[in-house]
Design a protein around this motif. Structure first.
Motif, mmCIF file in Angstrom:
data_model
loop_
_atom_site.group_PDB
_atom_site.id
_atom_site.type_symbol
_atom_site.label_atom_id
_atom_site.label_comp_id
_atom_site.label_asym_id
_atom_site.label_seq_id
_atom_site.Cartn_x
_atom_site.Cartn_y
_atom_site.Cartn_z
ATOM 1 N N GLU A 165 62.055 27.447 40.631
ATOM 2 C CA GLU A 165 62.810 27.597 41.942
ATOM 3 C C GLU A 165 62.528 26.518 42.876
ATOM 4 N N ALA A 166 61.044 26.427 42.929
ATOM 5 C CA ALA A 166 60.554 25.432 44.081
ATOM 6 C C ALA A 166 60.837 23.992 43.658
ATOM 7 N N GLN A 167 60.424 23.723 42.052
ATOM 8 C CA GLN A 167 60.787 22.737 41.394
ATOM 9 C C GLN A 167 62.342 22.236 41.651
ATOM 10 N N ARG A 223 64.168 23.115 44.182
ATOM 11 C CA ARG A 223 64.462 22.686 45.668
ATOM 12 C C ARG A 223 63.882 21.449 45.947
ATOM 13 N N ALA A 224 62.804 21.111 45.294
ATOM 14 C CA ALA A 224 62.131 19.743 45.669
ATOM 15 C C ALA A 224 63.001 18.506 45.177
ATOM 16 N N GLU A 225 63.673 18.936 43.844
ATOM 17 C CA GLU A 225 64.262 17.919 43.266
ATOM 18 C C GLU A 225 65.465 17.819 43.798
ATOM 19 N N GLN A 244 65.914 18.485 47.228
ATOM 20 C CA GLN A 244 65.820 17.422 48.370
ATOM 21 C C GLN A 244 65.499 16.135 48.146
ATOM 22 N N ARG A 245 64.949 15.909 47.177
ATOM 23 C CA ARG A 245 64.512 14.405 46.765
ATOM 24 C C ARG A 245 65.659 13.639 46.532
ATOM 25 N N THR A 268 67.641 13.339 49.569
ATOM 26 C CA THR A 268 67.259 12.135 50.442
ATOM 27 C C THR A 268 67.425 10.992 49.726
#
Length: 410
Positions: free
Chosen positions: A384-386, A388-390, A392-393, A396
């Motif tokens: 899930e964290a991964q 979300r980071a992906e 977000q990336r 962006t």
């Protein structure tokens, strides 16, 4: 045959017969016929016949001629048809059968000076090699007289060696008794079994089994001494007939006959002696019947005792077998109960072990499930964290790309 009745005595004879075809009938009707003189039928002048069962002597012109056979000349012509001129014929027919000559001897004195009669039969035959000599030289009537004289002398000599009481032991004695028994050697009476032993067990004597009466009964009502005396008399008679046969053969060898047997047919005692023997026989028969009844009673008692003993023995054996059977059943029952208890204990032990193993497996399974759940949660959190980071990336970068694109568009 009743006492006083006698068979028709045979007279040795020779006679003229019609022809050779009549020989069988003639010899059959006359047992004492030895020599027949057949005529020759005029209807068959060139051949003649020799019948079966006869020694035939053939003459030619009144002179006896030999038969020329494969083995050489012989006096006797074989049976069948033979050719010959009218002066050739069968001169003599001599029987090949054995002839039984009855020689009754009267006034024979025994050792105790009693006059008895003894009937003797002499069996003889004509020797083939001496047929010619017999037919030509021997007169049947003269032969009969000489045979009777020889037998009379031998029987009277025999009578002096026996008592009147033993005379009946001579009946039906013949020379073959001695010949089959092998003479009188061996230290005992030939042909006589030891009277001491009888039955299936040779180690048990009659006297030991049933007493002295049984041994007497076995000897047809005679005591051992009487039985032995009777057998001695019989062997004397057999020996006498054997000696008589030898003497007769020696005396009549030159006549061309052979004595094949001498038989003592019957012994005739005086009326007083006969009555005494009959009375003794009746007494012996009654005594024998009484002994048999006693023996039967003794045997019945013995058999009843044996049966009672066997029944008792069987009952004891059955009782013992039932007791052993009950003990065996009890022992088997105890063994089964022990085995059943051991089996229940083993089943209970297996059940406890199974419960412990199941509980242990449950516990191990719960720990493994908790660990797996934590691992899943940690993995989900990391993903899930991964993500979300992906995201977000990407967001962006998208914004940056949009801005760049807009700037370029302007």
């Amino acid at each position: 045959m009743a006492r006083g009745e006698r068979a028709k005595e045979i007279t040795l004879s020779t006679r003229q017969i019609t022809n050779t075809g009549d020989a069988t009938r003639a010899f059959g009707e006359d047992p004492g016929l030895i020599i027949a003189r057949p005529g020759r039928p005029v209807t068959n002048p060139f051949f003649f016949t020799v019948p079966e069962g006869f020694h035939a002597l053939v003459s030619s012109w009144g002179r006896i001629v030999d038969y020329e056979g494969e083995s050489g000349p012989t006096d006797c012509w074989p049976p069948g048809f033979h050719w010959g001129h009218p002066m050739t014929k069968v001169l003599y027919l001599v029987t090949q059968q054995a002839i039984v000559f009855d020689a009754p001897c009267r006034g024979v004195l025994t050792r105790d000076n009693v006059s008895i009669s003894i009937d003797v039969a002499v069996v003889f035959r004509v020797l083939e090699k001496d047929v010619k000599q017999f037919a030509v030289k021997v007169n049947p009537k003269d032969l009969e007289i000489r045979l009777q004289a020889q037998v009379d002398q031998a029987v009277k000599n025999l009578g002096r060696e026996i008592t009147t009481r033993d005379a009946y032991g001579l009946r039906s004695v013949r020379t073959t008794v001695v010949e089959k028994s092998g003479g009188s050697g061996g230290g005992g009476i030939p042909g006589r079994m030891d009277s001491k032993f009888t039955g299936n067990n040779p180690m048990v004597s009659d006297d030991e089994k049933y007493g002295a009466a049984a041994a007497e009964e076995k000897n047809d009502g005679m005591t051992d001494a009487e039985h032995e005396a009777a057998q001695v008399a019989q062997m004397k008679g057999a020996s006498a007939t054997q000696n008589m046969k030898i003497a007769l053969n020696r005396a009549f060898k030159s006549d061309g006959i052979e004595i094949t047997d001498v038989i003592i047919k019957d012994v005739d005692l005086p009326d007083a002696i006969q009555k005494q023997l009959e009375e003794k026989t009746n007494v012996d028969s009654r005594n024998k019947a009484q002994r048999m009844t006693q023996k039967k009673d003794v045997q019945s008692t013995t058999f009843n005792e044996v049966i009672t003993k066997l029944q008792q023995s069987n009952e004891e054996a059955i009782s013992q077998a039932e007791g052993e059977r009950d003990r065996d059943v009890n022992a088997v029952t105890v063994d089964l109960q022990k085995a059943k208890a051991e089996l229940n204990n083993r089943i209970e032990e297996i059940r406890r072990r199974a419960e412990i193993e199941v509980e242990s497996i449950k516990q191990d399974t719960g720990l493994q499930a908790a660990e797996s759940e934590q691992k899943v949660k940690a993995t989900l959190t990391a993903h899930e964290a991964q993500a979300r980071a992906e995201a977000q990336r990407i967001e962006t970068e998208t914004e940056a790309y949009v801005k760049t694109s807009m700037a370029r568009a302007e």
